[in-house]
Scaffold this active site. Structure first.
Site, PDB file in Angstrom:
ATOM      1  N   SER A 137       0.834  -1.196   0.000  1.00 21.55           N
ATOM      2  CA  SER A 137       0.000   0.000   0.000  1.00 21.55           C
ATOM      3  C   SER A 137       0.868   1.245   0.000  1.00 21.55           C
ATOM      4  CB  SER A 137      -0.874   0.005   1.249  1.00 21.55           C
ATOM      5  OG  SER A 137      -0.047   0.091   2.403  1.00 21.55           O
ATOM      6  N   LYS A 138       0.292   2.315  -0.524  1.00 21.29           N
ATOM      7  CA  LYS A 138       1.094   3.521  -0.715  1.00 21.29           C
ATOM      8  C   LYS A 138       1.477   4.198   0.594  1.00 21.29           C
ATOM      9  CE  LYS A 138      -2.985   6.378  -1.692  1.00 21.29           C
ATOM     10  NZ  LYS A 138      -3.709   7.041  -2.787  1.00 21.29           N
ATOM     11  N   ARG A 139       0.777   3.896   1.651  1.00 24.50           N
ATOM     12  CA  ARG A 139       1.144   4.506   2.927  1.00 24.50           C
ATOM     13  C   ARG A 139       2.431   3.912   3.484  1.00 24.50           C
ATOM     14  NH1 ARG A 139      -3.511   6.785   6.497  1.00 24.50           N
ATOM     15  NH2 ARG A 139      -1.702   6.940   7.842  1.00 24.50           N
ATOM     16  N   LYS A 140       2.701   2.692   3.095  1.00 26.37           N
ATOM     17  CA  LYS A 140       3.857   2.005   3.675  1.00 26.37           C
ATOM     18  C   LYS A 140       4.976   1.720   2.683  1.00 26.37           C
ATOM     19  CE  LYS A 140       0.920  -0.272   7.092  1.00 26.37           C
ATOM     20  NZ  LYS A 140       0.327  -1.538   7.531  1.00 26.37           N
ATOM     21  N   ARG A 161       6.858  11.409   3.629  1.00 23.42           N
ATOM     22  CA  ARG A 161       6.640  10.241   4.494  1.00 23.42           C
ATOM     23  C   ARG A 161       7.907   9.878   5.260  1.00 23.42           C
ATOM     24  NH1 ARG A 161       1.666   8.370   3.986  1.00 23.42           N
ATOM     25  NH2 ARG A 161       0.682   8.180   1.942  1.00 23.42           N
TER      26      ARG A 161
END
Length: 510
Positions: free
Chosen positions: A279-282, A498
């Site tokens: 996923s793009k958050r991680k 991030r």
RNA sequence: GGCCCCAUUGUCUAGCGGUUAGGACGUUGGCCUCUCACGCCGAAAACGCGGGUUCGAAUCCCGCUGGGGUCACCA
């Protein structure tokens, strides 16, 4: 409306080499069906790779189809579609039939096939295998809340399933908004064979009466996918494991239409470091990120081929063509592979070292050290340097990858804590992804977004803009922030924000 | 939580009843060397647990545990 067993593939111009027997007797037709709702995803490339490799391996007359699943009218964009096509082409994962190249089973964009889905939904209603549902969103939410409160599995309660078909038809004819739902068998099991896992059985009561046709007249994935796969004579559905649990719906649909289902092959899911679905958050998931990070396209393809599949002979470096030659489903392992950026970088280094000087230079020029990208950097620094030899020092952040924040001063504004700064950056990246205008990532869209973000978050523009500037460039003195972000690009900017948020999280409050 | 899938070092994997459990990334010691990188040699590091089946299980079966997915008018 049944598939003819033979002769359904377009003839290949030169006949197959007689001395090279094909690994399978018949050609296959496979497809990649991306939804154009965001950045070109590494998972799309992964599944495209195995579809293409399987097709090419199986038979010279096999076809690899690209179909655009743009049935979500609120999220699909032509920009995204173009980006996906461009990214897959960049990787060399080209297709034989698709919206851009055409083919005998078009159109290849689902938004252009709505009449087909309406007609097929009608067939299902006639046969009693689907029904019109007039429930409002409010009622659905209410039912759902009640089920959740009673600790039941949420799902449609079948309220409209018992409506007299004639009454339902009359209400629909009168213009009442409704959807069409699949009438799942209420008892019994659905069994299908997954090529990699064997027989899988799921109780029908576990499967919801899925919406097939939305109230806007567009189909959901379940209907469009089955209808198109059949009409496009897809022989093998190779898709991600996340579809496994909705396969019974598809099997039931094939049965309701009286069609033969394709062979099912569910590939394991690419994972984050923590083993969750990538996923793009991680993890960077955009193919554009890897391109901008200087990963060679053939390396990414090679690396993706290492995910869940092994060449044999302990060989790790191979070309797409070599993979097509050696391919076998037997060599798939089903544990979800973690996408390891370190190993990817190592593989990339192997390829880089094999380039001679001129080939290496060509790659650099095609990357960010060429006239195209430099031309975008120049206007931002031209008036800020005195001598040309100051150029590199003033623009390094346009070219390097991750930044080191340990020696960056004043990352945390006075009166703010590292923790708060970290969470505001994290929130910022999320919002940046969600905001449709900001996604365009231009000065014109970024600036208003940032200003309203400040208002909403209670951060002064002065505070936030400097923190973001430091996070994105590592420097306090830079060209204007939004132009800088625009040129750095969405992927690099997002990654740095991030990373910076993660770094700040490790800091103790002063 | 219901259902489904999965399970070899931190990570990617080989193994498909009998192996000192192999390779690669990463970590680490050394060699090479003006430095670094490459390269070379070495080290640490895995069969989740418990039952079976078998003369013999990483390999087959069952249970447990763990991880993941899925339960939308998104795909």
């Amino acid at each position: 409306m049944t598939a003819s067993p033979a002769g359904w593939y377009p003839p290949r111009m030169p006949g197959p080499a007689p001395d090279a027997p094909a690994p399978t007797a018949t050609p296959v037709r496979v497809r990649i069906a991306p939804s154009p709702t965001g950045d070109p995803h590494v998972g799309t490339a992964y599944i495209a790779l195995f579809n293409r490799v399987f097709a090419r391996h199986s038979h010279p007359d096999s076809r690899f189809v690209l179909r655009i699943e743009d049935t979500d009218r609120t999220r699909s964009t032509p920009e995204s579609e173009a980006a996906i096509l461009r990214a897959l082409s960049w990787l060399g994962l080209t297709w034989d039939e698709g919206p851009d190249v055409g083919g005998p089973f078009g159109p290849y964009r689902q938004s252009e096939r709505t009449a087909i889905y309406t007609e097929h939904a009608g067939i299902l209603i006639e046969r009693g295998r689907a029904y019109r549902c007039f429930c409002t969103a409010e009622r659905l939410a209410e039912v759902r809340a009640r089920q959740l409160a009673a600790k039941q599995t949420p799902g449609y309660d079948g309220h409209c399933r018992t409506l007299a078909p004639a009454d339902a038809a009359a209400r629909a004819a009168a213009g009442e908004t409704h959807v069409v739902r699949l009438a799942m068998p209420e008892s019994g099991n659905t069994t299908f064979v997954d090529r990699l896992r064997g027989e899988i059985t799921i109780a029908n009561e576990q499967v919801d009466d899925q919406v097939l046709l939305k109230s806007d007249g567009f189909p959901t994935y379940h209907l469009a996918n089955v209808v198109d796969d059949h009409l496009m004579q897809i022989s093998h559905v190779i898709r991600a494991e996340e579809w496994l649990s909705s396969t019974p719906k598809h099997v039931v649909l094939y049965d309701a239409f009286g069609w033969t289902a394709p062979e099912w092959i569910h590939m394991p899911l690419l994972r984050n470091l923590d083993k969750s679905k990538i996923s793009k958050r991680k993890n960077p998931v955009s193919l554009d990120y890897y391109r901008d990070a200087g990963i060679l396209p053939e390396v990414l393809v090679n690396f993706l081929g290492l995910m869940g599949w092994s060449f044999g002979n302990e060989r790790e470096k191979f070309t797409l063509t070599e993979m097509e030659g050696a391919f076998s489903w037997d060599k798939i392992s089903l544990g979800g592979p973690v996408f390891d950026l370190d190993k990817l970088a190592w593989l990339n280094s192997l390829y880089l070292r094999e380039l001679d000087d001129s080939a290496f230079l060509a790659r650099l020029l095609a990357w960010r050290l060429g006239p195209d990208y430099l031309a975008r950097v120049v206007p931002l620094v031209r008036e800020r340097i005195r001598r040309l030899d100051e150029f590199v020092a003033h623009t390094s952040f346009f070219f390097v990858g991750d930044l080191d924040y340990t020696s960056v001063k004043d990352l945390v504004p006075k009166g703010r804590s590292p923790k708060d700064t970290s969470s505001v950056l994290a929130e910022l990246v999320d919002k940046l992804d969600e905001d449709r205008d900001a996604r365009a990532f231009t000065k014109a869209t970024l600036e208003p977004f940032f200003r309203s973000f400040c208002e909403a978050s209670g951060w002064k523009t002065k505070e936030l803009f400097m923190t973001v500037r430091l996070a994105v460039t590592g420097l306090a003195a830079t060209p204007p922030l939004f132009e800088t972000m625009e040129v750095c690009g969405r992927e690099l900017t997002r990654r740095r924000l991030r990373q910076c948020a993660a770094y700040l999280k490790t800091l103790k409050a002063p």
